[in-house]
Design an enzyme around this catalytic site. Sequence first.
Site, PDB file in Angstrom:
ATOM      1  CG  ASP A  10      41.610  49.275  37.966  1.00 19.64           C
ATOM      2  OD1 ASP A  10      41.100  48.147  37.850  1.00 19.64           O
ATOM      3  OD2 ASP A  10      40.953  50.300  38.192  1.00 19.64           O
ATOM      4  CG  ASP A 125      38.680  44.956  36.875  1.00 19.36           C
ATOM      5  OD1 ASP A 125      38.892  44.425  37.985  1.00 19.36           O
ATOM      6  OD2 ASP A 125      37.927  45.939  36.733  1.00 19.36           O
ATOM      7  CD  GLU A 126      41.361  45.361  41.785  1.00 22.60           C
ATOM      8  OE1 GLU A 126      42.187  46.211  42.199  1.00 22.60           O
ATOM      9  OE2 GLU A 126      40.216  45.242  42.246  1.00 22.60           O
TER      10      GLU A 126
END
Length: 239
Positions: A10, A125-126
Site C-alpha cells: 500500500d 495505490d495497492e
Amino acid sequence: MPTRWIAHLDMDAFYASVELLRYPELRGAPVVVGGRRAHQPQVLPDGSRKFSVLRDYAGRGVVTTATYEARALGVHSALGLMKAAALAPQAVLLPADFDEYRKYSRLFKAAVAEVAPLIEDRGIDEIYFDLTEVPGAQDSTPGNPHTGVSAIAQAIKSRVRAATGLTCSIGVTPNKLLSKLCSELEKPDGLTVLTHADIPARIWPLPARRINGIGPKAAARLEAIGIHSIGELAAADPL
C-alpha cells in the site's frame, strides 16, 4: 512444501505524497488533496508559490486524501472539506491530478513486477503479489523463519522508492487477509512479516473493524454482542 508468502503493498498517503514531490516546500505541513482547479497554487513574481488553505474553502467537496500531518488533526479521506476546515483551518488545499497519480501508479507496479511478476492489481495505490517462489524467499536463519522473504520485501520497497521517490508499506503473511491487515500496522514506510505463530500476539488484539469488509455498521453490530477484537471474533461461535 514451501511456506506460502503473499504480500500486500500500500503506497503511503499516495496522492498527497505525489503532490509533495511537486511541492517539496510543503513537506512536514498538513496538506489536503480534494480541491478544485481554482485551488491550483499561484506562482508569485519572486518564484515562490501561494497555496490555498482550508479555512477559505466553501462548498460540498470531500477530502480525497491527506498527509499524515493532516491526519493527526483528524482529517481523513471522504470527510467533507468544510468539516476538515474546522479541524485544520491552516492546512494547504490542493486539487487532485489523477493523470499524475496514474503515472506514478504504473511506475511502482513496474518496479514490483521486476522482482515478483505474480501481481493482483487492487487499485491505483495497492497491489497483492506472490513471493512464494521468488528466489531466496524460503531462506531462513535459526529463530527467524522469514529472513529471506523479509530481505526481498525490503528490496522491493527500495525499488519502489528509487522508481518513484515515494514510500510504501508492505505486509507479508501466508494469505491476503492477514497481509492487508499487516500493511497498515507500521505505516508509513513499514514492513511487517508474520507467520501463523505470530497471529495471537499481533492480530488477535486488533479491533474487529480492522478486517477488510467490516465497516462501521458491522462493527457496531459486533460490539453490540460483545465482540470488539479480531481474537474475540475468531473465537466466537458461528451464528
